[in-house]
Scaffold this active site. Structure first.
Site, PDB file in Angstrom:
ATOM      1  N   ASP A 112       0.627  -1.298  -0.012  1.00 31.12           N
ATOM      2  CA  ASP A 112       0.308   0.144   0.210  1.00 31.12           C
ATOM      3  C   ASP A 112       1.083   1.003   0.057  1.00 31.12           C
ATOM      4  O   ASP A 112       2.046   0.643   0.655  1.00 31.12           O
ATOM      5  CB  ASP A 112      -0.807  -0.221   1.067  1.00 31.12           C
ATOM      6  CG  ASP A 112      -2.105  -1.581   0.806  1.00 31.12           C
ATOM      7  OD1 ASP A 112      -2.579  -1.204  -0.150  1.00 31.12           O
ATOM      8  OD2 ASP A 112      -1.886  -1.469   2.495  1.00 31.12           O
ATOM      9  N   ASP A 132      -7.063  -1.098  -4.531  1.00 29.48           N
ATOM     10  CA  ASP A 132      -8.026  -1.230  -3.942  1.00 29.48           C
ATOM     11  C   ASP A 132      -8.719  -0.094  -4.109  1.00 29.48           C
ATOM     12  O   ASP A 132     -10.184   0.029  -4.204  1.00 29.48           O
ATOM     13  CB  ASP A 132      -7.229  -0.052  -2.298  1.00 29.48           C
ATOM     14  CG  ASP A 132      -6.346  -0.891  -1.301  1.00 29.48           C
ATOM     15  OD1 ASP A 132      -6.389  -2.209  -1.655  1.00 29.48           O
ATOM     16  OD2 ASP A 132      -5.372  -1.120  -0.939  1.00 29.48           O
TER      17      ASP A 132
END
EC number: 3.4.23.36
Length: 158
Positions: A112, A132
């Site tokens: 991330d 995401d």
């Protein structure tokens, strides 16, 4: 139909490329400010699902992701023909699901790197990635499609 698969493939490629750039060029925990204090790149790893839930349950993620991929492909071929928004939403979700699935299977964790601060409520949104974002956009597109489709069905009945 192939254009939709191309969209999913493009999302997977962009997701994996951006994650590779982060891993290659940033130290874990390093932050690069883009728009202080609202937006930054932040090298982070997530061994769980959204917001770190179910950390370390890779077998569960594998089963769920495979089931989701099968479901998406089924709906794409059996239910979405002639419904471009539904087709698009499914393929955007597919691209996001595959992007994070690759991370979990190859690295045992998801990379991330997008950190966002929502200033109105001073909330640091959980760090996320391209996959995401694609999952979120795909779900929003699907909700829009469902609302639109229901309105069209009501018009037919009336």
């Amino acid at each position: 139909m192939f254009i939709y698969y191309g969209i999913a493939l493009l999302i997977v490629a962009l997701d994996q490329w951006t994650k590779w750039l982060v891993m290659k060029n940033m130290e874990l925990g390093e932050r690069i400010i883009l728009a202080d204090p609202y937006l930054a790149w932040l090298s982070h790893r997530n061994r769980g699902a959204a917001w770190g839930m179910l950390e370390g349950q890779m077998w569960l993620f594998a089963i769920i992701t495979i089931a989701v991929i099968i479901g998406i492909l089924y709906y794409f071929h059996a239910q979405a023909k002639g419904k471009p928004l539904f087709q698009l939403s499914l393929m955007v979700i597919l691209g996001g699901a595959i992007g994070n699935f690759i991370d979990r299977m190859l690295r045992g964790e998801v990379v991330d790197f997008i950190a966002v601060l929502i200033p109105i409520i001073n909330y640091e949104f959980p760090i996320f990635n391209v996959a995401d974002a694609a999952l979120t956009v795909g779900v929003v597109l699907m909700i829009i499609f469902i609302i639109y489709d229901e309105k069209q069905e009501k018009k037919k009945v009336s």
